[in-house]
Enzyme design. Sequence first.
Site, PDB file in Angstrom:
ATOM      1  N   CYS A 335      57.582  48.455  21.500  1.00 13.88           N
ATOM      2  CA  CYS A 335      58.998  48.196  21.229  1.00 13.88           C
ATOM      3  C   CYS A 335      59.938  49.345  21.595  1.00 13.88           C
ATOM      4  CB  CYS A 335      59.203  47.827  19.753  1.00 13.88           C
ATOM      5  SG  CYS A 335      57.878  46.863  19.024  1.00 13.88           S
ATOM      6  N   ARG A 364      45.658  51.672  18.123  1.00 13.81           N
ATOM      7  CA  ARG A 364      45.899  51.829  16.694  1.00 13.81           C
ATOM      8  C   ARG A 364      44.628  52.312  16.005  1.00 13.81           C
ATOM      9  NH1 ARG A 364      49.521  46.359  15.658  1.00 13.81           N
ATOM     10  NH2 ARG A 364      51.080  46.850  17.246  1.00 13.81           N
ATOM     11  N   GLN A 382      48.997  43.721  23.974  1.00 13.38           N
ATOM     12  CA  GLN A 382      49.932  42.795  23.345  1.00 13.38           C
ATOM     13  C   GLN A 382      50.760  42.092  24.412  1.00 13.38           C
ATOM     14  OE1 GLN A 382      52.123  45.358  20.520  1.00 13.38           O
ATOM     15  NE2 GLN A 382      51.377  43.994  18.935  1.00 13.38           N
ATOM     16  N   ASP A 384      53.787  41.405  24.574  1.00 16.15           N
ATOM     17  CA  ASP A 384      55.046  41.730  23.917  1.00 16.15           C
ATOM     18  C   ASP A 384      56.237  41.219  24.712  1.00 16.15           C
ATOM     19  OD1 ASP A 384      55.160  42.905  21.460  1.00 16.15           O
ATOM     20  OD2 ASP A 384      54.772  44.924  22.180  1.00 16.15           O
ATOM     21  N   HIS A 386      60.716  41.214  24.226  1.00 19.49           N
ATOM     22  CA  HIS A 386      61.873  41.542  23.406  1.00 19.49           C
ATOM     23  C   HIS A 386      63.109  40.919  24.036  1.00 19.49           C
ATOM     24  CE1 HIS A 386      58.975  44.728  22.325  1.00 19.49           C
ATOM     25  NE2 HIS A 386      59.440  44.466  21.122  1.00 19.49           N
ATOM     26  N   LYS A 467      61.189  36.550   9.895  1.00 18.01           N
ATOM     27  CA  LYS A 467      60.299  36.188  10.996  1.00 18.01           C
ATOM     28  C   LYS A 467      59.716  34.804  10.774  1.00 18.01           C
ATOM     29  CE  LYS A 467      56.055  38.108   8.984  1.00 18.01           C
ATOM     30  NZ  LYS A 467      54.822  38.885   9.254  1.00 18.01           N
ATOM     31  N   HIS A 513      61.761  40.444  18.484  1.00 18.67           N
ATOM     32  CA  HIS A 513      60.391  40.722  18.925  1.00 18.67           C
ATOM     33  C   HIS A 513      59.668  39.383  19.020  1.00 18.67           C
ATOM     34  CE1 HIS A 513      60.494  45.080  17.695  1.00 18.67           C
ATOM     35  NE2 HIS A 513      61.398  44.604  16.864  1.00 18.67           N
TER      36      HIS A 513
END
Length: 643
Positions: A335, A364, A382, A384, A386, A467, A513
């Site tokens: 992000c 992680r 991911q 991902d 945005h 979310k 996100h």
Amino acid sequence: MPSVTLPDGSHKHYDQGVTVGDVAADIGSGLARDAVAGKVNGRVVDLSAPVPDNAEVTILTPRDEEGLEVLRHSTAHLLAEAVKELYPEAQVTIGPVIEDGFYYDFAYHRSFTPEDLEAIEAKMAEIAERDEPVHREVWDRDEAVRFFRDQGEEYKAQIIGEIPDNEEVSVYWQGEFVDLCRGPHVPRTGKLKAFKLTKVSGAYWRGDARNEMLQRVYGTAWPDEKTLKRYLQQLEEAEKRDHRRLGRQLDLFSIQEEAGGGLVFWHPKGARIRRRIEEYWRAEHEASGYEFLYTPHVADYDLWRTSGHADFYSDSMYPPMEVEGHPFEIKPMNCPFHVLIYRDQLRSYRELPLRWAELGTVYRYEMSGSMHGLMRVRGFTQDDAHIFCRPDQLEDEIAGVLDLTLRVLSTFGFDDVELYLATRPEEKFVGSEAIWDRATEALRGATEGRGLDYHVEEGDGAFYGPKIDFKIRDAIGRQWQCSTVQLDFNLPERFDLEYHADSGERERPIMIHRAIFGSLERFFGVLVEHYAGKFPAWLAPVQAQVLPITDDQADYAAEVANRLKDAGFWAEADLRNEKVGFKIREHTMDKVPYMLVVGDKEKAAGNVAVRHRSGADLGAMALDDFLDRLRDEVETKRIEAEG
């Protein structure tokens, strides 16, 4: 005198103090018989808990989600009592509820065997039959430490010693057995009727490989034997579909301990499937107006301070590395990188919305005891995305995300999808209540506008925005949480993101996100188990195997395989000196969708005899006809039901 409000809005009044169990009995003897706990003003409590005046009271049975959790937690204590009766030297540690069951960790001088599990389960049934009363006591913390230490329970003493001074230390007795626990629990062990111990494994104390190895006994518990039997059948099927076993069998991936646990190595066949998934993902995003980004794997540690990850997410981050005297951090999230690209120039309201997507690998920290195949790893990709948009664009953007997500999931065969809307937390959150309300209504409006059902999880939103989570149901009925659309009021504020509004003022964009797969590795693991390794033809790493009956057809088999390859398919010719029946069985075990058998007759006619991995004999057909069939199956991404 106590007055209570029931879930249907009705009221009951009492002349003297009552417990939750008394209220259940007053409602009806059947409910009192089934009750395992209650909920008073939103808090789950024992049936013996007193009811304050003007309380909202719900009686919980094992048919309720929270009641089932109480049942399972109580069964974990039943397990601990049984182990202590059979193996008094064993030390008890923790026994939480997990999805579909529970586990309990024990310190013991040897490993529990399958025969031990049978004995423990039999002892559990015996204790349940004794119908021991279960009751709660609150102890002084120092006295509790001394008691458990005197009992030889060093782990319990350690846990109690770490409980903050302002928290109660509560224990539960059942028979002669006592255990530290917040509760609540069933009132008697006789309530526990349908349970099964499923496996035992090693687990480090507190998940840390530097600590001693414990024995983790897993079990499951259900309201009745019928439901238990159905779950055990599902468990048996899940064992056959285990992605770790199939991953080895089909040579898809590995986790090389020499390189470090939790890091995935994609083998050629697995990489083929992943590439096809990524190609489809990119095509869908391009069609939906997304641009693609590529960002670094490390960044200056100050970036993570600005984003807040250094403060709120440090437990999941690796220690920083030093570069020229300055700390750098391997990225746990994509992000902040997308935010920096947005901030690289001042945007106009005319540019919005901006939709950016990345297949970004993140890292992680996971304790070694918590990792599990592809489902929980240390490095993963991911999908991902945005979206930066204006407030007036928010609902349309959410609607677009919902459409894209459901379309992609359906393509992989996930049509049974449940949506969960998580709203503003009660206390800690960023942004005004007004913008939270507007954002929540945008999520709700986009969902309802598409006629989608959803569950509301009040107060479960992250501190930075509401979310929607998507939970998919696989072929054997298990739910998996994969997709998320998350609104964020935090990062635009922290990074001072702005755009020129049509009013001439500078305003803050809203950031969305969004991930469909979540973790590509985890989604791949779910797919392996959902398909039981039988990937549909459009994903299969080998779509057709050409099998000559004798060496006389070897050249023709190779020619057929090359025709398939030239047409863009993954095909191989098995030219080994083995009987064709053996080859068919072997490639069926390898889950290859089509086997093309060629003998003299097929060679002379330019045909192939087509067999499907399901065992269906599709007969002889011209090679061009088979190419058309396979092309249609791949282009339409057809998924056919198979046993």
